[in-house]
Design a protein around this motif. Structure first.
Motif, PDB file in Angstrom:
ATOM      1  N   GLN A 387     -18.786  31.395  25.594  1.00  9.95           N
ATOM      2  CA  GLN A 387     -19.180  30.857  24.403  1.00  9.95           C
ATOM      3  C   GLN A 387     -17.709  29.676  24.768  1.00  9.95           C
ATOM      4  O   GLN A 387     -16.520  30.199  25.189  1.00  9.95           O
ATOM      5  N   GLN A 389     -15.668  26.306  21.909  1.00  4.09           N
ATOM      6  CA  GLN A 389     -15.125  25.608  20.546  1.00  4.09           C
ATOM      7  C   GLN A 389     -14.454  25.122  20.786  1.00  4.09           C
ATOM      8  O   GLN A 389     -13.302  25.107  21.415  1.00  4.09           O
ATOM      9  N   THR A 435     -19.509  24.611  18.933  1.00  5.72           N
ATOM     10  CA  THR A 435     -19.598  25.569  19.582  1.00  5.72           C
ATOM     11  C   THR A 435     -21.045  25.597  20.750  1.00  5.72           C
ATOM     12  O   THR A 435     -21.938  24.692  20.555  1.00  5.72           O
ATOM     13  N   PHE A 436     -20.305  25.865  22.273  1.00  2.03           N
ATOM     14  CA  PHE A 436     -21.068  25.530  23.545  1.00  2.03           C
ATOM     15  C   PHE A 436     -21.106  26.889  24.032  1.00  2.03           C
ATOM     16  O   PHE A 436     -20.319  27.522  24.289  1.00  2.03           O
ATOM     17  N   THR A 437     -22.651  26.977  24.181  1.00  2.63           N
ATOM     18  CA  THR A 437     -23.010  28.289  24.688  1.00  2.63           C
ATOM     19  C   THR A 437     -23.701  27.379  26.454  1.00  2.63           C
ATOM     20  O   THR A 437     -24.122  27.230  26.878  1.00  2.63           O
ATOM     21  N   TYR A 471     -21.692  24.923  30.201  1.00  4.65           N
ATOM     22  CA  TYR A 471     -21.555  25.060  28.263  1.00  4.65           C
ATOM     23  C   TYR A 471     -22.514  23.763  28.019  1.00  4.65           C
ATOM     24  O   TYR A 471     -22.533  22.507  28.674  1.00  4.65           O
ATOM     25  N   ARG A 472     -23.340  24.284  26.823  1.00  8.55           N
ATOM     26  CA  ARG A 472     -24.282  22.764  25.967  1.00  8.55           C
ATOM     27  C   ARG A 472     -24.364  23.305  24.912  1.00  8.55           C
ATOM     28  O   ARG A 472     -24.042  24.268  23.998  1.00  8.55           O
ATOM     29  N   LEU A 473     -24.526  21.670  23.492  1.00 14.02           N
ATOM     30  CA  LEU A 473     -23.695  22.522  22.212  1.00 14.02           C
ATOM     31  C   LEU A 473     -24.993  22.739  22.050  1.00 14.02           C
ATOM     32  O   LEU A 473     -26.195  22.213  21.808  1.00 14.02           O
ATOM     33  N   THR A 474     -25.038  24.208  20.771  1.00 12.43           N
ATOM     34  CA  THR A 474     -25.281  24.653  19.904  1.00 12.43           C
ATOM     35  C   THR A 474     -25.505  24.516  18.725  1.00 12.43           C
ATOM     36  O   THR A 474     -26.381  24.525  18.110  1.00 12.43           O
ATOM     37  N   LEU A 535     -21.210  19.926  27.742  1.00 11.36           N
ATOM     38  CA  LEU A 535     -20.289  19.966  26.941  1.00 11.36           C
ATOM     39  C   LEU A 535     -19.244  18.024  28.225  1.00 11.36           C
ATOM     40  O   LEU A 535     -18.550  18.057  27.479  1.00 11.36           O
ATOM     41  N   ILE A 562     -18.396  14.242  19.031  1.00 12.41           N
ATOM     42  CA  ILE A 562     -19.349  15.457  18.926  1.00 12.41           C
ATOM     43  C   ILE A 562     -19.620  15.480  17.403  1.00 12.41           C
ATOM     44  O   ILE A 562     -21.022  15.136  17.492  1.00 12.41           O
TER      45      ILE A 562
END
Length: 918
Positions: A387, A389, A435-437, A471-474, A535, A562
């Motif tokens: 992740q 952040q 947070t990006f997962t 990574y994508r915004l979660t 991201l 964001i």
């Protein structure tokens, strides 16, 4: 020998900002008003002599009260002033003047106080923040400014009790001196189980002449190559109704002998300063799996969090005082002071989770050994995830104080009185975390925290790396908070001379009222992304290599872009009702009123024996309001207001003996008592329920206050020329020390299954004991240029014990066994250079579920250096380097240094500038 000839300041170097004179030249002047400013009773004998106009080494002992005038024949500066104040005090105190503080690059009061014996420093973000006195946590000590209690502004102390004062919010240039009281007097506030720190405010100079002084400088912090800008300006003057300056009511003064017999009865003083920096912090944080009972290796991790911080801090202070001294018998004043800082930071984190995923589950890919507990090649986690952040914080921490009062002498009786308003504020209007997962799924990761536990290596075994994955915004969270602490206080004291056994003595009586109101509030909001926003849409710039280029956490992130999505269909608020509940759970409204009175006798039993004895009475009336959280039969969260009241009364006796064996050798023996009220998070009526983890957290409104019986003995030998050799021992026997407690229940509080209940309890007995040794000496007896050298040092050994875990006695939180300060210096009339060392051994920072999971602050050794050169008697150039050793802030799990859980570094801070006094 004339007084002017025998008074020495312990230093040859001329400091243009030395309190007491231009380039130290006024130290030989006769002081008509050595201490002009009336102070509340709590400052009394400690604060008054701490000014530059202290009694010199060979003067008779004399103890002052609030606003007492000292008719001295020689006004001292520097360490000689400190020695004189300590020597003549009826109780055990340590004093450090502004002149001494300036000799090392201590930019806030926490760092300045940490050079004193009996004190250990707690740091954060590269600066000192809290100080612990004689092994007791900062929540258990008191801080006053001119005798008025300073309200907490930052609640991030070890136990979060909201009683510790964050001293990084008070710049070192704001005070004339600091007085550390180790054995309490009846006329001081009783809430000081560790001790009391009194910050003595600066005032107009004793001779009343107009003056202006300044400190203008700057520097750099090499870790990010960022600048530092600092400045302080101070001015004062005395004025009146015309005529020529002269003694009260005498010819030539221009004023008659009436009530206003002072030719210059008004004095005004003002100061303002700033210190701006943009410190970078490189941080690596590790969490251990801690499942040894299942056969997992001891060093197996669960996460590694790689954090890169960029801070922006603007520290400020301003204040002033107006005095009216119409004659020798009357004094009136009003004072205002404000200090604090505006701060923000950006934090970019890359987090590796599931690092214990392969430990014993049979899915470890060949040829890796996932249970390689002793394999220096480290571990492999086959199902690790990543992740990122982006965190942004803004906050303001501020202290404000207004004090007014006076002193009047009526016949032989002196009375003083004051009113005050004190305010501490911690405002966090922005606290966002995006947070990006990594959506590419779990991957095999190899890591090694065996060979290099302070800097574990990490690599994705598929060769793709971890910095620029999918990574994508979660999620997005914002948790705004505001804490406000206000106290109105007022007190009055009367000092009555007595003739007992034909020796000079006095009886002092007084009363004090403190009315405190504290509020906390928060606003929590959470938004959930659907995992479709990459991201890369917000990334800019090259990859960030940090921690000596060891870790690549990818490019910067546009936080504003964001946050603009919050509340849109792409990022809807996930649980408005849950956010409302979380926000209300952070609400507290507390009222705590203290009503105190005391009597105190002080006098000479014989020519050699001085005694001070008395009793303090404190009644506490508390009203604490919070939010009670329960789970109803349908599983719904129910909130309701909850209020508890506490009323209790404490008797606090004290007796102090000071015996003069010979003019330079003094012994002390004392018994003193003090209390520490429960933290506001400890006796709160609030209860919170976390159904997801099966945890209930609640206060314990039935907690009584902690109390201590302290025994002290010391010997002090004053070698002259600012020299001191002293040794002392102390023992604090503590009743009702407050510790966290954890209990487990089944199907409890509306939750099913195993429920952990976290609260607080009193343990029946705890103890803190140790000894202190001080050696300060200028080597004036050496030949040639060596006569300008000198040494200042102190060592404190402390041991403490209490039932930290059920049935297990261990050191109390914040106790460092070994605390060392040392400074080697050279000071001639033009040039000075000083190297200072500060060492603090490890101490318990947080109590875990067992001794194996307790969190400790690792030991720290920091070296600083300063030098200055006097261009003229009014101007000096200076340069300094802070943290020459690049000492990190390090926390460890358990007592092994090889199990770090956090290690952040800052590098050095280089400063330089010019000081002047005109």
């Amino acid at each position: 020998m004339p007084a002017s000839a025998r008074a020495g300041d312990g230093t040859s170097h001329q400091d243009p900002l030395a309190k007491g004179g231009k380039a130290g030249t006024r130290k030989h002047m006769v002081a008509r008003h050595a201490h002009r400013t009336a102070q509340p009773a709590a400052a009394a004998a400690a604060a008054a002599p701490a000014t530059a106009a202290a009694i010199h080494d060979d003067a008779p002992a004399h103890n002052g009260g609030a606003g007492e005038k000292f008719d001295v024949i020689g006004a001292l500066t520097g360490i000689a002033a400190s020695n004189a104040s300590e020597r003549n005090a009826p109780n055990a105190i340590t004093v450090r003047t502004a002149e001494e503080i300036r000799k090392l690059p201590d930019i806030n009061m926490a760092e300045a106080i940490s050079r004193m014996s009996g004190v250990s420093l707690q740091t954060d973000t590269g600066e000192g923040r809290f100080v612990n006195i004689r092994g007791l946590d900062a929540d258990l000590s008191g801080v006053t400014f001119g005798g008025v209690r300073v309200m907490p502004s930052n609640q991030a102390s070890v136990f979060g009790g909201a009683r510790a004062v964050a001293l990084d919010a008070i710049p070192a240039g704001m005070v004339a001196s600091v007085v550390l009281t180790k054995t309490m007097r009846p006329d001081q506030d009783g809430e000081a189980m560790g001790g009391t720190i009194d910050l003595v405010p600066r005032t107009q100079e004793p001779n009343g002449k107009p003056f202006v002084e300044f400190d203008i400088g700057g520097g750099a912090e090499p870790l990010r190559g960022t600048p530092v800008v600092n400045g302080q300006i101070t001015a004062g003057a005395s004025f009146g109704f015309g005529g020529h300056p002269g003694p009260y009511g005498q010819a030539g003064s221009g004023v008659g002998g009436g009530w206003v017999s002072n030719p210059r009865p008004f004095s005004i003083f003002a100061t303002a300063g700033m210190y701006n920096d943009q410190r970078g912090v490189d941080d690596v944080e590790e969490a251990y799996s801690d499942q040894q009972s299942l056969g997992y290796p001891d060093k197996l991790l669960s996460t590694i969090d790689m954090r890169r911080y960029q801070y922006f801090r603007r520290r400020y202070n301003r204040g002033g005082e107006l005095d009216f001294d119409p004659n020798r018998d009357n004094h009136f004043f009003v004072r205002f002071a404000e200090s604090g800082y505006h701060e923000g930071y950006h934090r970019y984190s890359l987090i590796a989770n599931g690092l214990d995923s392969g430990a014993g589950d049979g899915n470890c890919p060949a040829p890796y050994n996932c249970l390689a507990g002793t394999n220096q090649a480290g571990f492999v986690a086959p199902q690790a995830t990543f992740q990122k952040q982006a965190v942004e914080r803004l906050n303001t921490v501020q202290n404000d104080m207004a004090t007014w009062g006076g002193r009047n002498t009526i016949g032989r009786v002196r009375i003083d009185y004051h009113g005050a308003w004190s305010h501490g504020d911690g405002n966090f209007p922005l606290a966002r975390t995006a947070t990006f997962t990594d959506m590419s799924g779990p991957t095999a990761v190899g890591y090694n925290n065996m060979a290099t536990p302070n800097q574990p290596t990490l690599a994705a075994l598929d060769g793709t790396g971890y910095a620029n994955r999918d990574y994508r915004l979660t999620s997005l969270a914002d948790n705004m908070q505001k804490n406000s602490d206000n106290e109105w206080s007022g007190g009055a004291n009367a000092l009555i001379p007595l003739d007992v056994l034909r020796n000079q003595s006095s009886l002092k009586v007084g009363v004090l009222v403190r009315l405190r109101r504290r509020t906390t509030s928060q606003d929590s909001r959470h938004w959930t992304g659907d995992g479709t926003i990459p991201l890369s849409s917000f990334a800019y710039g090259p990859d960030n290599l940090y921690y000596k280029n060891q870790y690549n956490i990818g490019p910067f992130v546009d936080s504003a872009g964001i946050y603009a999505l919050a509340g849109t269909p792409a990022l809807p608020q996930s649980d408005p009702a849950g956010d409302a509940i979380s926000s209300l759970q952070g609400t507290q409204l507390d009222h705590e009123n203290v009503y105190a009175g005391y009597f105190q006798y002080e006098g000479n039993i014989s020519e050699a024996l001085h005694v001070m004895a008395g009793m303090r009475f404190e009644a506490t009336n508390g009203h604490y309001q919070g939010v009670l959280t329960t789970i109803d039969a349908n599983g719904n969260t129910v909130l309701s207001p909850a209020t508890v009241r506490q009323n209790y009364f404490n008797y606090l006796p004290d007796i102090e003996f000071r015996y003069t064996f010979m003019p330079r050798l003094i012994g002390r023996l004392s018994y003193s008592t003090a209390l520490a009220r429960p933290g506001f998070n400890q006796n709160t009526a609030s209860t919170t329920v976390d159904a997801s983890s099966g945890t209930i957290s609640r206060g314990n409104p039935g907690l009584p206050a902690m109390t201590s019986d302290a025994f002290d003995a010391s010997l002090e030998y004053y070698t002259g020329n600012g020299g001191l050799i002293s040794v002392g021992a102390f023992d604090k026997e503590i009743s009702n020390y407050i510790m966290p407690r954890q209990d487990r229940y089944v199907n409890y509080g509306g939750l099913t299954g195993i429920v952990n209940v976290v609260s607080w309890k009193n343990i029946p007995h705890a103890q803190a004991y140790g000894f202190e040794a001080v050696y300060n000496q200028k080597f004036a007896f050496l030949p040639s240029i060596l006569k300008y050298t000198g040494f200042e040092g102190n060592y404190t050994w402390i041991n403490s014990t209490g039932q930290v875990h059920p049935g297990i006695d261990a050191p109390l939180p914040s106790t460092s066994n070994n605390n060392i300060n040392a400074a080697l210096y050279y000071e001639d009339p033009k040039f000075s250079i000083r190297v200072g060392v500060n060492y603090v051994s490890r101490n318990l920072f947080a109590i875990g579920g067992s001794q194996a999971t307790d969190i400790w602050t690792a030991d720290r050794l920091r070296v600083d250096m300063s030098a200055s050169y006097s261009i003229t008697k009014n101007l000096a150039l200076y340069a300094s380097v802070k943290n020459l050793t690049n000492t990190p802030l390090k926390f460890i799990e358990g007592t092994s240094d090889s199990r770090p859980i956090q290690r952040e570094v800052y590098y050095e801070t280089v400063l330089g500038g010019v000081r002047g006094h005109f």
